[in-house]
Design a protein around this motif. Structure first.
Motif, PDB file in Angstrom:
ATOM      1  N   LEU A 260      20.443 -14.482  27.774  1.00 23.23           N
ATOM      2  CA  LEU A 260      20.195 -14.033  26.406  1.00 23.23           C
ATOM      3  C   LEU A 260      21.335 -13.154  25.898  1.00 23.23           C
ATOM      4  N   LEU A 261      21.792 -12.237  26.727  1.00 19.29           N
ATOM      5  CA  LEU A 261      22.892 -11.360  26.335  1.00 19.29           C
ATOM      6  C   LEU A 261      24.163 -12.160  26.065  1.00 19.29           C
ATOM      7  N   SER A 262      24.376 -13.212  26.852  1.00 14.30           N
ATOM      8  CA  SER A 262      25.571 -14.040  26.669  1.00 14.30           C
ATOM      9  C   SER A 262      25.534 -14.802  25.355  1.00 14.30           C
ATOM     10  N   ASN A 263      24.339 -15.002  24.797  1.00 16.55           N
ATOM     11  CA  ASN A 263      24.198 -15.764  23.559  1.00 16.55           C
ATOM     12  C   ASN A 263      24.139 -14.895  22.315  1.00 16.55           C
ATOM     13  N   ALA A 264      24.164 -13.563  22.488  1.00 17.27           N
ATOM     14  CA  ALA A 264      24.008 -12.656  21.341  1.00 17.27           C
ATOM     15  C   ALA A 264      25.089 -12.851  20.296  1.00 17.27           C
ATOM     16  N   GLU A 265      26.295 -13.210  20.703  1.00 19.67           N
ATOM     17  CA  GLU A 265      27.392 -13.334  19.745  1.00 19.67           C
ATOM     18  C   GLU A 265      27.193 -14.498  18.775  1.00 19.67           C
ATOM     19  N   GLN A 304      29.948  -8.719  11.522  1.00 14.79           N
ATOM     20  CA  GLN A 304      31.388  -8.780  11.742  1.00 14.79           C
ATOM     21  C   GLN A 304      31.969 -10.117  11.288  1.00 14.79           C
ATOM     22  N   ARG A 305      31.239 -11.208  11.541  1.00 13.90           N
ATOM     23  CA  ARG A 305      31.718 -12.516  11.109  1.00 13.90           C
ATOM     24  C   ARG A 305      31.773 -12.607   9.584  1.00 13.90           C
ATOM     25  N   ALA A 308      34.730 -10.642   8.351  1.00 15.42           N
ATOM     26  CA  ALA A 308      35.984 -11.345   8.640  1.00 15.42           C
ATOM     27  C   ALA A 308      36.191 -12.509   7.681  1.00 15.42           C
ATOM     28  N   ALA A 309      35.110 -13.247   7.377  1.00 14.18           N
ATOM     29  CA  ALA A 309      35.209 -14.364   6.444  1.00 14.18           C
ATOM     30  C   ALA A 309      35.564 -13.875   5.041  1.00 14.18           C
ATOM     31  N   LYS A 310      34.963 -12.757   4.638  1.00 13.29           N
ATOM     32  CA  LYS A 310      35.248 -12.192   3.320  1.00 13.29           C
ATOM     33  C   LYS A 310      36.704 -11.738   3.235  1.00 13.29           C
ATOM     34  N   ALA A 311      37.193 -11.095   4.303  1.00 16.68           N
ATOM     35  CA  ALA A 311      38.583 -10.636   4.319  1.00 16.68           C
ATOM     36  C   ALA A 311      39.542 -11.810   4.251  1.00 16.68           C
TER      37      ALA A 311
END
Length: 407
Positions: A260-265, A304-305, A308-311
């Motif tokens: 589960l932790l590995s999929n958080a991103e 964060q994504r 980043a997309a907006k920037a």
């Protein structure tokens, strides 16, 4: 939502990441295989091997049969060949595939390709303009790879190539400041901080008969900082015993926790899907506080994504709004031509003729279709500003689909 769970510290549920570096022939692959077998408790079927060196790892297929003493087994380890491009994302996918295969200890040989191999972090940085490398993007991808290794449900042994390195420094030599190169000795080929993110890291020499310990916690010094000629199965088994000597947790629950932790991103929506797939008993054992922490992490990745997309979109729109650099040059030429046309006729007839010719040439340049075309601001392809964020999001979307399959 909770950012973390506060609990009493206990040595339980721990995973180790070991780094083994060395030049060609130093014994790093052999050392990694023996340590991994010990970490797997002698069960070779639980040892996995990511081979980036053109099937070279398969040459060690019978290494466990050649062990003289404890650890000898006829059971082969599992191996998977990873070919270029050696992007951090492909390493992440490979780690998750071995995790799904039930491997307990994973060897990555070589992790150096993730940094300077074809398609690795260095090429990602210089993909746009080698003179202006985008190290922010490259290091961000590299950090995702390290995060996958640190959070996966396996113990990891990473092998790194090594070479002699030197760094430039300003020093005073004979009263003058000069640039001199300071010898750093043998260094692993990877990002400079990687070896210090390991639980234990070492540089091996002479087919594994000598080693320099780069990092080792005091609690493990009795295992690795010894006079033993080789580091191998015995040390790996001792490390496994030390880990198992701590409080024992439910292996199934811990496996789901790490997955589960590995999929958080992949974001909040994806985590909700993963949580629904988690067995009811496991969800109960993990508890609501863990799920809140997990959702908080996924939500932050989403944020964060989006930023980043907006920037990226703002940057694209700003570049499209800038006039062509040739506009200023053409305006300058036009001004120069006018200046020449306004100049009083010199008394010298030849000089007057030259001035007239120059004015005519400048006017002709001004009237050329090419020059007129250059003065026009660049037109953006339709929907480019809208398509840019989608392009940036494509790798993440692919990773999400891959993660769903693995989960």
């Amino acid at each position: 939502m909770s950012v973390l769970q506060i609990r009493q510290a206990r040595r339980e549920g721990a995973r180790v990441v070991i780094g083994v570096a060395g030049v060609s022939g130093s014994g790093k692959t052999h050392t990694a295989l023996l340590v991994a077998l010990g970490l797997a408790g002698g069960d070779a079927s639980k040892v996995g091997f990511i081979d980036t060196e053109n099937r070279r790892g398969s040459l060690y297929s019978d290494v466990y049969q050649q062990i003289d003493g404890d650890g000898r087994t006829d059971v082969p380890f599992l191996i998977g060949d990873l070919y270029p491009p050696f992007s951090p994302q492909r390493y992440i996918d490979a780690i998750h595939e071995f995790q799904a295969a039930g491997v307990r200890v994973l060897i990555i040989d070589s992790a150096s390709h993730e940094w300077e191999g074809q398609g690795g972090a260095e090429e990602i940085a210089t993909a746009g303009d080698p003179r202006m490398p985008n190290w922010n993007k490259a290091k961000s991808e590299h950090k995702r790879f390290m995060n996958a290794a640190l959070q996966c449900d396996m113990d990891i042994v990473m092998c790194f190539r090594a070479r002699e390195k030197a760094k430039p420094e300003k020093q005073m030599v004979n009263g003058k400041e000069k640039t001199v190169y300071v010898d750093l000795g043998l260094q692993p080929i990877t990002e400079k901080n990687v070896m210090f993110e390991m639980t234990v890291s070492m540089m091996v020499h002479d087919q594994g008969t000598r080693r320099d310990i780069l990092k080792c916690p005091a609690a493990l010094a009795h295992i690795f900082q010894t006079d033993a000629r080789y580091v191998g199965f015995k040390e790996g088994f001792a490390l496994r015993s030390w880990l198992d000597g701590a409080g024992q947790l439910d292996a199934k629950v811990e496996s789901w926790r790490n997955r589960l932790l590995s999929n958080a991103e992949q974001g909040l929506t994806h985590i909700a899907e993963c949580w629904d797939k988690t067995p009811t008993g496991v969800r109960k054992s993990l508890g609501d506080k863990f799920y809140e922490t997990l959702k908080n992490s996924a939500q932050e990745f989403d944020k964060q994504r989006a930023e980043a997309a907006k920037a990226a979109e703002d940057s694209s729109l700003a570049s499209l709004a800038e006039p062509d650099a040739s506009q200023g040059q053409q305006d300058h030429a036009h001004s120069a031509a006018n200046d020449i046309g306004d100049t009083k006729t010199p008394e010298d007839p030849e000089a007057a003729q030259r001035a007239a010719e120059q004015a005519g040439e400048m006017a002709a340049l001004q009237d050329k279709p090419e020059a007129s075309k250059q003065r026009q601001p660049r037109k953006a392809p339709e929907k480019k500003a809208e398509e840019q964020p989608k392009e940036d999001a494509k790798p993440a979307a692919q990773a999400a689909r891959k993660s769903v399959e693995v989960f």
